[in-house]
Every structure is written in C-alpha cells, then in structure tokens.
Motif scaffolding. Structure first.
Motif, PDB file in Angstrom:
ATOM      1  N   GLN A 102       1.565  -1.112  -0.174  1.00  0.00           N
ATOM      2  CA  GLN A 102       0.133  -0.386   0.020  1.00  0.00           C
ATOM      3  C   GLN A 102       0.951   1.282  -0.020  1.00  0.00           C
ATOM      4  O   GLN A 102       1.328   1.169   0.936  1.00  0.00           O
ATOM      5  N   TYR A 103       0.076   2.390  -0.621  1.00  0.00           N
ATOM      6  CA  TYR A 103       1.040   3.805  -0.330  1.00  0.00           C
ATOM      7  C   TYR A 103       0.107   4.611  -0.462  1.00  0.00           C
ATOM      8  O   TYR A 103      -1.096   4.480  -0.970  1.00  0.00           O
ATOM      9  N   GLU A 104       0.882   5.613  -0.876  1.00  0.00           N
ATOM     10  CA  GLU A 104      -0.286   6.810  -0.917  1.00  0.00           C
ATOM     11  C   GLU A 104      -1.105   7.047  -1.400  1.00  0.00           C
ATOM     12  O   GLU A 104      -0.585   6.810  -3.250  1.00  0.00           O
ATOM     13  N   LEU A 105      -2.247   7.106  -1.909  1.00  0.00           N
ATOM     14  CA  LEU A 105      -3.557   7.799  -3.245  1.00  0.00           C
ATOM     15  C   LEU A 105      -2.644   8.946  -3.485  1.00  0.00           C
ATOM     16  O   LEU A 105      -2.456   9.678  -3.443  1.00  0.00           O
ATOM     17  N   GLY A 106      -2.825   8.913  -5.162  1.00  0.00           N
ATOM     18  CA  GLY A 106      -2.251  10.439  -6.279  1.00  0.00           C
ATOM     19  C   GLY A 106      -0.952  10.197  -6.494  1.00  0.00           C
ATOM     20  O   GLY A 106      -0.542  11.211  -7.023  1.00  0.00           O
ATOM     21  N   LYS A 107      -0.557   9.720  -5.619  1.00  0.00           N
ATOM     22  CA  LYS A 107       0.843   9.450  -6.215  1.00  0.00           C
ATOM     23  C   LYS A 107       1.422   7.940  -6.991  1.00  0.00           C
ATOM     24  O   LYS A 107       1.292   6.312  -7.114  1.00  0.00           O
ATOM     25  N   VAL A 108       1.898   7.701  -8.608  1.00  0.00           N
ATOM     26  CA  VAL A 108       1.548   7.026  -9.929  1.00  0.00           C
ATOM     27  C   VAL A 108       3.480   6.439  -9.036  1.00  0.00           C
ATOM     28  O   VAL A 108       4.210   7.010  -9.483  1.00  0.00           O
ATOM     29  N   TRP A 115      14.539  -7.384  -5.219  1.00  0.00           N
ATOM     30  CA  TRP A 115      16.183  -8.369  -4.970  1.00  0.00           C
ATOM     31  C   TRP A 115      15.978  -9.115  -3.828  1.00  0.00           C
ATOM     32  O   TRP A 115      15.681  -7.975  -2.605  1.00  0.00           O
ATOM     33  N   ASP A 116      15.338  -9.758  -4.114  1.00  0.00           N
ATOM     34  CA  ASP A 116      15.668 -11.428  -2.758  1.00  0.00           C
ATOM     35  C   ASP A 116      14.715 -10.771  -2.121  1.00  0.00           C
ATOM     36  O   ASP A 116      14.976 -10.497  -0.341  1.00  0.00           O
ATOM     37  N   GLY A 117      13.226 -10.215  -2.086  1.00  0.00           N
ATOM     38  CA  GLY A 117      12.268 -10.096  -1.344  1.00  0.00           C
ATOM     39  C   GLY A 117      12.260  -8.872  -0.977  1.00  0.00           C
ATOM     40  O   GLY A 117      11.175  -8.169  -0.398  1.00  0.00           O
ATOM     41  N   VAL A 118      13.236  -7.779  -0.929  1.00  0.00           N
ATOM     42  CA  VAL A 118      13.471  -6.213  -0.727  1.00  0.00           C
ATOM     43  C   VAL A 118      12.843  -5.581  -2.642  1.00  0.00           C
ATOM     44  O   VAL A 118      13.247  -6.122  -3.306  1.00  0.00           O
ATOM     45  N   VAL A 119      11.368  -4.833  -2.533  1.00  0.00           N
ATOM     46  CA  VAL A 119      11.346  -4.524  -3.621  1.00  0.00           C
ATOM     47  C   VAL A 119      11.339  -2.647  -3.359  1.00  0.00           C
ATOM     48  O   VAL A 119      11.343  -2.077  -2.256  1.00  0.00           O
ATOM     49  N   ILE A 120      11.892  -1.644  -4.401  1.00  0.00           N
ATOM     50  CA  ILE A 120      12.164  -0.576  -4.650  1.00  0.00           C
ATOM     51  C   ILE A 120      11.609   0.044  -5.461  1.00  0.00           C
ATOM     52  O   ILE A 120      11.456  -0.622  -6.649  1.00  0.00           O
ATOM     53  N   ALA A 121      10.656   1.165  -5.408  1.00  0.00           N
ATOM     54  CA  ALA A 121       9.336   1.328  -6.280  1.00  0.00           C
ATOM     55  C   ALA A 121       9.626   3.376  -6.077  1.00  0.00           C
ATOM     56  O   ALA A 121      10.257   3.778  -5.429  1.00  0.00           O
ATOM     57  N   GLY A 122       9.935   3.806  -7.148  1.00  0.00           N
ATOM     58  CA  GLY A 122       9.779   5.269  -7.844  1.00  0.00           C
ATOM     59  C   GLY A 122       8.526   5.748  -8.064  1.00  0.00           C
ATOM     60  O   GLY A 122       8.282   5.081  -8.802  1.00  0.00           O
ATOM     61  N   TYR A 123       8.228   6.971  -7.609  1.00  0.00           N
ATOM     62  CA  TYR A 123       6.886   7.569  -7.914  1.00  0.00           C
ATOM     63  C   TYR A 123       7.366   8.706  -8.710  1.00  0.00           C
ATOM     64  O   TYR A 123       7.885   9.577  -8.432  1.00  0.00           O
ATOM     65  N   THR A 124       5.900   9.301  -9.296  1.00  0.00           N
ATOM     66  CA  THR A 124       5.908  10.228 -10.224  1.00  0.00           C
ATOM     67  C   THR A 124       5.828  11.774  -8.876  1.00  0.00           C
ATOM     68  O   THR A 124       6.141  13.114  -9.222  1.00  0.00           O
ATOM     69  N   SER A 125       6.092  11.916  -7.449  1.00  0.00           N
ATOM     70  CA  SER A 125       6.335  12.240  -6.272  1.00  0.00           C
ATOM     71  C   SER A 125       7.666  12.435  -6.336  1.00  0.00           C
ATOM     72  O   SER A 125       7.875  13.538  -5.855  1.00  0.00           O
ATOM     73  N   GLY A 126       8.251  11.626  -6.907  1.00  0.00           N
ATOM     74  CA  GLY A 126      10.045  11.746  -6.844  1.00  0.00           C
ATOM     75  C   GLY A 126      10.123  11.174  -5.716  1.00  0.00           C
ATOM     76  O   GLY A 126      11.344  10.704  -4.989  1.00  0.00           O
ATOM     77  N   GLU A 127       9.925  10.554  -4.746  1.00  0.00           N
ATOM     78  CA  GLU A 127      10.364   9.608  -3.846  1.00  0.00           C
ATOM     79  C   GLU A 127      10.399   7.729  -4.218  1.00  0.00           C
ATOM     80  O   GLU A 127       9.804   7.476  -4.965  1.00  0.00           O
ATOM     81  N   VAL A 128      11.053   7.431  -3.560  1.00  0.00           N
ATOM     82  CA  VAL A 128      11.425   6.691  -3.678  1.00  0.00           C
ATOM     83  C   VAL A 128      11.446   5.784  -2.654  1.00  0.00           C
ATOM     84  O   VAL A 128      11.703   5.743  -1.393  1.00  0.00           O
ATOM     85  N   ARG A 129      11.237   3.941  -2.372  1.00  0.00           N
ATOM     86  CA  ARG A 129      10.939   4.117  -1.708  1.00  0.00           C
ATOM     87  C   ARG A 129      10.611   2.094  -1.294  1.00  0.00           C
ATOM     88  O   ARG A 129      11.348   2.049  -2.058  1.00  0.00           O
ATOM     89  N   LEU A 130      11.751   1.645  -0.081  1.00  0.00           N
ATOM     90  CA  LEU A 130      11.827   0.052  -0.222  1.00  0.00           C
ATOM     91  C   LEU A 130      11.151  -0.857   0.621  1.00  0.00           C
ATOM     92  O   LEU A 130      10.166  -0.066   1.728  1.00  0.00           O
ATOM     93  N   TRP A 131      10.275  -1.923  -0.191  1.00  0.00           N
ATOM     94  CA  TRP A 131       9.585  -2.299   0.616  1.00  0.00           C
ATOM     95  C   TRP A 131      10.506  -4.520   0.727  1.00  0.00           C
ATOM     96  O   TRP A 131      10.520  -4.080  -0.193  1.00  0.00           O
ATOM     97  N   ASP A 132      10.139  -4.477   2.383  1.00  0.00           N
ATOM     98  CA  ASP A 132      11.197  -5.174   2.923  1.00  0.00           C
ATOM     99  C   ASP A 132       9.500  -6.589   2.774  1.00  0.00           C
ATOM    100  O   ASP A 132       8.716  -6.467   3.733  1.00  0.00           O
TER     101      ASP A 132
END
Length: 314
Positions: A102-108, A115-132
C-alpha cells in the motif's frame, strides 16, 4: 540361493566403517532405502549424514549449507522435495496469493525492481521507497533524494529504479542519478547528473557499478580502491539506447552491453566500443547478459522475408 545368503553375508569380511561408507556413496536414494532394510548395521550406514548431505548437494539443494547445518540431511532432502512438489502443483493449478504494497493515493508508480524479497519503487512524486516483503510489519522507508524538501517547485518524477544486495539506484526525469547504500541509511552515497533525460539505468547484480544512458552518451560509475566514486567509463554512441546491462563477475574495469535501436555494443573502459550486432532494419527488442554471454532478440520488418525474428547469443 537362500543358503548362499546365509553362509556368505556381505559384511562377514569385517570391512572398516569408512570403507563401507565409500561403497555406499555410489548408491542413490532408492538403493539406500533398500539397503536400510537389510540389517541394523546396513541401516546405520544407509542413513549416515555424509551420504544424504552428498545427495542433497548433488540434486542442487541447500548448496550454501555445510554438513553441520542440519541434524538430519535425509529429512532435509525430503522437505526440499516436498516444497518443490508443492510449488509445482500450485503453479500448475494457479494456486497462490497476491499481496499489495500500500502507498498514498495520488502518487503514481513509475518503476519497480526487486532483489531477494526487497522491492524498490519510484513514484511521480519523486519519492523512492523500499519494501521488505519478508517482514510484513516492516515500515517502508523513503530514500532521501539529492533534491531537498526546501527546493523550489515539485521534485522531478522517478524514471527508473534498481536494487541489488547492497545498493539502490534511481534515475530522475531531470537526468539526476542517486545511489544509496542499503547498509548506511537513507542519505545517498553518490549522485551524478546527465544533461538530458535518462533512457536506461543498469545496476550490477553484485558489487557497485551503475550504468546510465542519456542522449547518445553511456556513463559508467563505480568506486575506486579507496571507496570514492568516479566515472569508470564514458562512451559516445550513434543512436539512442533502449536497453542497458552491466556484465556480472568481471574483474577490473566494468563492462556493459548496450542496445541502441538496431545496434548492440560491448562497452569497456579504455577500449573502443565493440559492435556485436548492426543490421539496418533489425531493431533489438530485448537484452540480457550473464558473466560470459549476451542474448538479445531481433525483430525483422516485413520486407526482409528471408530474415525471420531471431534470438542472438554472443
């Protein structure tokens, strides 16, 4: 026949245990199971940990474990087979579970990598987030960008993200590339700038090498022997890059493979770019590399009837 067995038991010759164990090493799982039913002595031999550890390694399971990692290697091999059967059955019957990060609405979401269960995601807001995904109560941190929160105007969109065992990298719409260490925190350990939008981003599967393509330039960055990041190579090519990969397990200068429309280059620092493929009208549609090989697909247009779509392996 029965008299011969009773009169000449195999172990009447009193073989040493180590020698008998070497004989049993030539047997498979089925043969060891049968031998375990012969006598108590054979059962002890057939269930020796050395034998089942060797079988487990030969079948490709638990390759990184040493012999003391499990108290029963026979049970460990049985569990590996059970997991593989379950996975195969679930795959064939389309049995599985879907989990949403889950992530904030409105940020595409712009790009994602794992890699090995860790997910990196980049958004139109310019934010980069890691999910384990291995720990579901884990709070996904936001990696700080070079663009500070006090900078005027919105942050540029994230174009590409990549992650490996130790590093995370992101390319932004304005040509900025940021690199983070997964061990040192949320501040970037390195960043550099292209004059134009980044078309491709590649991160070595292991180690610390980042490659980017912008315009007609391919740039490779990596740390030197003292840990200071520097430009390991900069290449000018003829066309815009569509695909970019870093060749893994290369000693010395980093090596990259770039596909630019209908040309595939092998790029190494302090050496002219080597052309692996260049045929007009045959654009490259996909690219992948390993330590010793590069594979790419080539699409052929209708007027080249004698040249079908192909996959090339170098």
């Amino acid at each position: 026949f029965q008299n011969e067995i009773n009169e000449v038991p195999f172990f009447d010759v009193q073989l040493p245990y180590e020698l008998a164990l070497k004989i049993f090493q030539y047997l498979g799982k089925t043969e060891l199971g049968r031998c375990a039913q012969v006598s108590r002595t054979w059962k002890v031999l057939a269930e020796d940990e050395v034998l089942w550890y060797r079988l487990c390694q030969q079948e490709g399971y638990l390759l990184d474990a040493n012999i003391s990692a499990h108290c029963s290697w026979k049970l460990a091999l049985k569990n590996c087979h059970a997991r593989e059967r379950t996975l195969t059955t679930n795959w064939k019957n389309r049995i599985g579970a879907v989990s949403q990060l889950q992530y904030e609405l409105g940020k595409v979401l712009c790009d994602v990598h794992s890699w090995d269960g860790v997910v990196i995601a980049g958004y139109t807001s310019g934010e980069v987030r890691l999910w384990d995904t291995r720990t579901w109560d884990y709070t996904a941190p936001i990696l700080d960008a070079v663009h500070g929160p006090g900078d005027a105007g919105p942050q540029p969109h994230v174009s590409f993200v990549r992650i490996n065992s130790s590093l995370a990298a992101a390319a932004y719409e304005d040509g900025t590339i940021s690199v983070w260490s997964l061990l040192l925190g949320r501040e970037p350990i390195h960043h550099y700038q292209h004059n134009q939008r980044v078309q491709a981003l590649a991160l070595a599967s292991e180690g610390a090498t980042v490659a980017t393509a912008s315009g007609f330039q391919v740039k490779v960055e990596s740390p030197n022997d003292r840990g200071a990041w520097q430009t390991a190579g900069s290449f000018e090519i003829q066309k815009l890059v569509n695909f970019l990969n870093v060749v893994p397990d290369v000693a010395g200068s980093p090596v990259t493979v770039a596909a630019a429309e209908d040309i595939v280059y092998l790029l190494k620092a302090e050496a002219p770019g080597k052309v692996l493929h260049s045929v007009y009208g045959q654009p490259v549609t996909c690219l992948d590399v390993s330590a010793h090989e590069a594979a790419f697909g080539v699409r052929t247009f209708g007027w080249l009837l004698n040249e079908p779509n192909q996959v090339f392996l170098f």
